[in-house]
Design an enzyme around this catalytic site. Structure first.
Site, PDB file in Angstrom:
ATOM      1  N   HIS A  97       0.858  -1.191   0.000  1.00 43.27           N
ATOM      2  CA  HIS A  97       0.000   0.000   0.000  1.00 43.27           C
ATOM      3  C   HIS A  97       0.890   1.235   0.000  1.00 43.27           C
ATOM      4  CE1 HIS A  97      -3.308  -2.651   0.669  1.00 43.27           C
ATOM      5  NE2 HIS A  97      -2.655  -3.208   1.674  1.00 43.27           N
ATOM      6  N   LYS A 149      23.351  -2.979   3.775  1.00 48.57           N
ATOM      7  CA  LYS A 149      23.495  -2.436   2.417  1.00 48.57           C
ATOM      8  C   LYS A 149      22.087  -2.291   1.848  1.00 48.57           C
ATOM      9  CE  LYS A 149      26.514  -3.066  -1.537  1.00 48.57           C
ATOM     10  NZ  LYS A 149      26.807  -1.644  -1.699  1.00 48.57           N
TER      11      LYS A 149
HETATM   12  N1  PMP Z   1      31.023   1.336   1.348  1.00 49.25           N
HETATM   13  C1  PMP Z   1      29.871   1.545   0.702  1.00 49.25           C
HETATM   14  C2  PMP Z   1      28.933   2.584   1.211  1.00 49.25           C
HETATM   15  C3  PMP Z   1      29.574   0.810  -0.461  1.00 49.25           C
HETATM   16  O1  PMP Z   1      28.430   1.005  -1.110  1.00 49.25           O
HETATM   17  C4  PMP Z   1      30.514  -0.131  -0.930  1.00 49.25           C
HETATM   18  C5  PMP Z   1      30.255  -0.878  -2.217  1.00 49.25           C
HETATM   19  N2  PMP Z   1      29.393  -1.937  -2.043  1.00 49.25           N
HETATM   20  C6  PMP Z   1      31.688  -0.330  -0.210  1.00 49.25           C
HETATM   21  C7  PMP Z   1      31.915   0.427   0.932  1.00 49.25           C
HETATM   22  C8  PMP Z   1      32.707  -1.346  -0.641  1.00 49.25           C
HETATM   23  O2  PMP Z   1      32.202  -2.633  -0.372  1.00 49.25           O
HETATM   24  P1  PMP Z   1      32.553  -3.881  -1.290  1.00 49.25           P
HETATM   25  O3  PMP Z   1      34.018  -4.072  -1.216  1.00 49.25           O
HETATM   26  O4  PMP Z   1      31.799  -5.011  -0.678  1.00 49.25           O
HETATM   27  O5  PMP Z   1      32.090  -3.558  -2.656  1.00 49.25           O
END
Ligand code: PMP
Length: 288
Positions: A97, A149
């Site tokens: 919604h 994330k």
């Molecule tokens: N910090 C942030 C905010 C990110 O978005 C990323 C990319 N995913 C990273 C660090 C680096 O993480 P990774 O090595 O898992 O890509």
């Protein structure tokens, strides 16, 4: 291009989700950015684990098991006949919604896009990045764990815009205590007197997969590595500095806030990290 969308492969033009999806309405969802090197998906299990933790933290039930997600990621790469590429795995809360309440949303949508990677120019790995601290802060961990994330990247986007507007490719983000958190999409490392330092997760850093690989490389090379709260001063006075991320890999940083890092050129240890990192990527992945 074929996109994986909720269990089916559809043409890019037909890869559509509802305008009532809370991923769109509220940024309510999680994602991963993953690399394919020489038909091997690098650190796939680590990405799937982080996705599962992010989803759990948001009380978002993943509609597929990790095994099924792993198969779907590989199949999407095969479908698109990729040898090298960048994979975006997105799980949204699903259609619901208009209100915030996620009850009644769902099922969660799973989207997998496998595309060619838009790399930073190779030249930047030779000359190094210049970065600048910006006013937008990394999200406070009491507000939302920065380790999640999620599809909410607004403060990082603002930070990127701020850096770009003043002529820099990348922004250095601080936490609310003024300590170094990370860059907008990359973790930060410094080398000082032969030791490697990176901010701890509670400083507002994502548990970067590349960050983890670099810590393992430090171990292999016998370079002491520790997580430690860092200030801008630590970066300004570092011998070497580099950033890590799935898209950027390991990239030297040669200037922070108009201060030259070391000699203003990528340092020798940074180059070793880059070489070892590159030697690992295609041999340690999951074959598609
Ligand atoms: N910090 C942030 C905010 C990110 O978005 C990323 C990319 N995913 C990273 C660090 C680096 O993480 P990774 O090595 O898992 O890509």
């Amino acid at each position: 291009m074929k996109i994986f969308l909720n269990g089916e492969f559809v043409d890019k033009e037909n890869a559509k989700i509802s305008v009532f999806d809370h991923g769109l309405l509220y940024g309510d969802g999680v994602f991963e950015g993953i690399r394919l090197y020489d038909r091997c998906v690098f650190k796939l299990n680590d990405h799937l684990e982080r996705l599962a933790y992010s989803a759990k933290a948001l009380l978002l039930e993943l509609p597929m098991s990790s095994e099924a997600l792993s198969d779907a990621v590989c199949e999407t790469c095969r479908m698109n006949e990729l040898t090298n590429g960048y994979i975006r795995l997105v799980v949204t809360r699903g259609a619901g919604h208009l209100g915030l309440n996620p009850e009644g949303c769902g099922p969660a949508s799973v989207i997998i896009i496998a595309d060619k990677i838009q790399l930073y120019p190779e030249e930047l790995y030779e000359t190094g990045l210049k970065i600048i601290t910006v006013a937008s802060r990394r999200i406070n961990s009491a507000a939302l764990p920065p380790a999640v994330k999620s599809l909410n990247y607004l403060n990082n986007i603002l930070a990127k815009i701020e850096a770009k507007r003043v002529g820099f490719q990348e922004a250095l983000m601080l936490n609310d205590k003024g300590e170094i958190a990370e860059c907008t999409g990359d973790n930060v490392f410094v080398l000082q007197k032969g030791r490697l330092f990176t901010p701890p997760l509670d400083a507002g850093s994502l548990r970067g997969i590349t960050r983890g690989v670099v810590m393992d490389i430090a171990n292999e090379l016998g370079i002491p590595c520790s997580e430690q709260a860092l200030t801008r001063y630590d970066l300004w006075t570092a011998d070497e500095c580099f950033l890590t991320g799935t898209a950027a890999e390991v990239i030297p940083c040669v200037e922070v806030d108009h201060r030259m890092v070391g000699e203003g050129k990528p340092g020798s240890l940074t180059k070793r990290f880059i070489d070892v990192f590159r030697s690992k990527v295609s041999v340690e992945g999951v074959k598609i």
